[in-house]
Design an enzyme around this catalytic site. Structure first.
Site, PDB file in Angstrom:
ATOM      1  N   HIS A 128       0.840  -1.189   0.000  1.00  0.00           N
ATOM      2  CA  HIS A 128       0.000   0.000   0.000  1.00  0.00           C
ATOM      3  C   HIS A 128       0.876   1.240   0.000  1.00  0.00           C
ATOM      4  CE1 HIS A 128       0.716  -1.145   4.206  1.00  0.00           C
ATOM      5  NE2 HIS A 128       0.547   0.129   4.540  1.00  0.00           N
ATOM      6  N   HIS A 132       1.187   5.236   1.002  1.00  0.00           N
ATOM      7  CA  HIS A 132       0.677   6.321   1.837  1.00  0.00           C
ATOM      8  C   HIS A 132       0.910   7.607   1.055  1.00  0.00           C
ATOM      9  CE1 HIS A 132       0.441   4.202   5.808  1.00  0.00           C
ATOM     10  NE2 HIS A 132       1.322   3.406   5.206  1.00  0.00           N
TER      11      HIS A 132
END
Length: 178
Positions: free
Chosen positions: A164, A166
């Site tokens: 993922h 950020h």
């Protein structure tokens, strides 16, 4: 004058290094504290996540993608989705927190639990994730600039083993980050 100051600083550095290497000094409580006691809560969480990481077990992101867990999704397509970070302040020290913090995650992990596991077949997806990051950053009003962070592994403080990104912005960010 500058040369003398440089010699003093160099001498001090050498003395500090020899003190740290001295076993009698290392027994002092500062050096004797266990590594876990010197870790931040984020570092401890990352260590625990790494110990429990299972490439096949569903992650919180898998549950969000499957709509089993409600989340504030701000973008979605067939390959990924972007969502607001549920605890942006808890994930960063106050001086490093950003007013805007969202994540971009692939819908299918396909073995991509961390960036260091990326293979040739992941190139298009990785490019798509970055493209979506900048697209949503514009949507969120981050045209003056933003930061993209990918935590990788325990030393990178990765807490969820599902790749993922950020994306943080909304104020002047400082360097180094941490």
């Amino acid at each position: 004058m500058f040369a003398a100051a440089l010699r003093r600083a160099s001498s001090l550095s050498l003395r500090t290094q020899s003190l740290c290497a001295n076993p009698q000094i290392q027994s002092h409580r500062l050096f004797a504290r266990p590594v876990a006691a010197r870790m931040s809560s984020e570092e401890r969480a990352a260590q625990a996540a790494a110990a429990q990481a299972d490439d096949d077990a569903p992650t919180i992101f898998d549950k969000i993608i499957a709509k089993q867990i409600k989340s504030d999704i701000i973008y979605e397509d067939d390959q990924c989705l972007a969502l607001r970070d549920i605890q942006p302040q808890a994930r960063a020290r106050a001086r490093m927190a950003a007013p805007v913090h969202f994540l971009v995650i692939p819908k299918h992990r396909d073995g991509l639990t961390r960036l260091s596991r990326a293979e040739e077949r992941h190139k298009a997806l990785l490019g798509h994730l970055l493209f979506v990051a900048q697209l949503v950053a514009k949507q969120e009003g981050l045209q003056p600039g933003f930061r993209v962070v990918i935590n990788d592994g325990p030393q990178g403080c990765q807490s969820v083993y599902h790749l993922h990104l950020h994306i943080m912005g909304g104020r002047q960010l400082s360097w180094p980050p941490g």
